[in-house]
Write a protein that holds these residues in place. Sequence first.
Motif, PDB file in Angstrom:
ATOM      1  N   ARG A 120       0.823  -1.212   0.000  1.00 39.56           N
ATOM      2  CA  ARG A 120       0.000   0.000   0.000  1.00 39.56           C
ATOM      3  C   ARG A 120       0.855   1.260   0.000  1.00 39.56           C
ATOM      4  O   ARG A 120       0.547   2.232  -0.693  1.00 39.56           O
ATOM      5  CB  ARG A 120      -0.977  -0.008   1.179  1.00 39.56           C
ATOM      6  CG  ARG A 120      -2.079  -1.046   1.006  1.00 39.56           C
ATOM      7  CD  ARG A 120      -3.309  -0.871   1.882  1.00 39.56           C
ATOM      8  NE  ARG A 120      -3.177  -0.198   3.142  1.00 39.56           N
ATOM      9  CZ  ARG A 120      -3.033  -0.799   4.330  1.00 39.56           C
ATOM     10  NH1 ARG A 120      -2.971  -2.109   4.415  1.00 39.56           N
ATOM     11  NH2 ARG A 120      -2.964  -0.080   5.440  1.00 39.56           N
ATOM     12  N   LYS A 133       0.998   4.041  -3.038  1.00 33.69           N
ATOM     13  CA  LYS A 133       0.729   5.447  -2.726  1.00 33.69           C
ATOM     14  C   LYS A 133       1.853   6.347  -3.224  1.00 33.69           C
ATOM     15  O   LYS A 133       1.617   7.343  -3.896  1.00 33.69           O
ATOM     16  CB  LYS A 133       0.549   5.600  -1.214  1.00 33.69           C
ATOM     17  CG  LYS A 133       0.281   6.989  -0.739  1.00 33.69           C
ATOM     18  CD  LYS A 133      -1.160   7.318  -0.893  1.00 33.69           C
ATOM     19  CE  LYS A 133      -1.495   8.604  -0.161  1.00 33.69           C
ATOM     20  NZ  LYS A 133      -2.895   8.921  -0.282  1.00 33.69           N
ATOM     21  N   LEU A 138       1.616   9.440  -5.928  1.00 38.14           N
ATOM     22  CA  LEU A 138       1.471  10.718  -5.238  1.00 38.14           C
ATOM     23  C   LEU A 138       1.911  11.859  -6.152  1.00 38.14           C
ATOM     24  O   LEU A 138       3.032  11.880  -6.657  1.00 38.14           O
ATOM     25  CB  LEU A 138       2.308  10.705  -3.961  1.00 38.14           C
ATOM     26  CG  LEU A 138       1.964  11.719  -2.892  1.00 38.14           C
ATOM     27  CD1 LEU A 138       0.538  11.496  -2.376  1.00 38.14           C
ATOM     28  CD2 LEU A 138       2.944  11.613  -1.742  1.00 38.14           C
ATOM     29  N   VAL A 164       4.341   9.730   4.926  1.00 34.62           N
ATOM     30  CA  VAL A 164       3.226   8.860   4.562  1.00 34.62           C
ATOM     31  C   VAL A 164       3.255   7.661   5.498  1.00 34.62           C
ATOM     32  O   VAL A 164       4.269   6.953   5.571  1.00 34.62           O
ATOM     33  CB  VAL A 164       3.322   8.380   3.092  1.00 34.62           C
ATOM     34  CG1 VAL A 164       2.160   7.457   2.751  1.00 34.62           C
ATOM     35  CG2 VAL A 164       3.374   9.558   2.136  1.00 34.62           C
ATOM     36  N   VAL A 184       1.245   4.132   6.677  1.00 34.99           N
ATOM     37  CA  VAL A 184       0.248   3.129   6.337  1.00 34.99           C
ATOM     38  C   VAL A 184       0.175   2.174   7.532  1.00 34.99           C
ATOM     39  O   VAL A 184       1.185   1.575   7.910  1.00 34.99           O
ATOM     40  CB  VAL A 184       0.643   2.360   5.050  1.00 34.99           C
ATOM     41  CG1 VAL A 184      -0.357   1.268   4.757  1.00 34.99           C
ATOM     42  CG2 VAL A 184       0.758   3.325   3.888  1.00 34.99           C
TER      43      VAL A 184
END
Length: 148
Positions: free
Chosen positions: A44, A48, A52, A143, A145
């Motif tokens: 994930r 991303k 992005l 970021v 997750v």
Amino acid sequence: MIGLLQRVSEARVRIAGEVVGEIGCGLLVLLCAERGDTDAEADRLLAKLLKLRIFPDADGKMNRSVQDVAGGLLVVSQFTLAADTAGGTRPGFSRAAPPAEGERLYDYFVARARTAHPVVQTGRFGADMQVHLVNDGPVTIPVTVRPA
């Protein structure tokens, strides 16, 4: 899993004076696996960061991804992103994955990145590294997750 993304015009990693990874325009990805992270979180996070939109388009707006600009990825392990600084003045790192699991997830992330993106360079897990970069913008984006 935590990724600290820095948009760079260039970046490189040295170990004992030797350059082991180097990119031009792209993303420096400081990567930290936390306790409880699995391959799913790595997948994930990678999906991303590849999509992005943090690179400028023709109008100067952040509207393009690292894939859109054919930029490189420089992936560097950094367990210190899991630092807990809530108590006292010495950070704790109990949220970081144990070293063997952190290395497995780092290797997994890099392998998946190499199948999804043409330019992937790395540091070396657990090594004493010197990271040199020219942060473009500057643009730095965390970021995170979490396990589902």
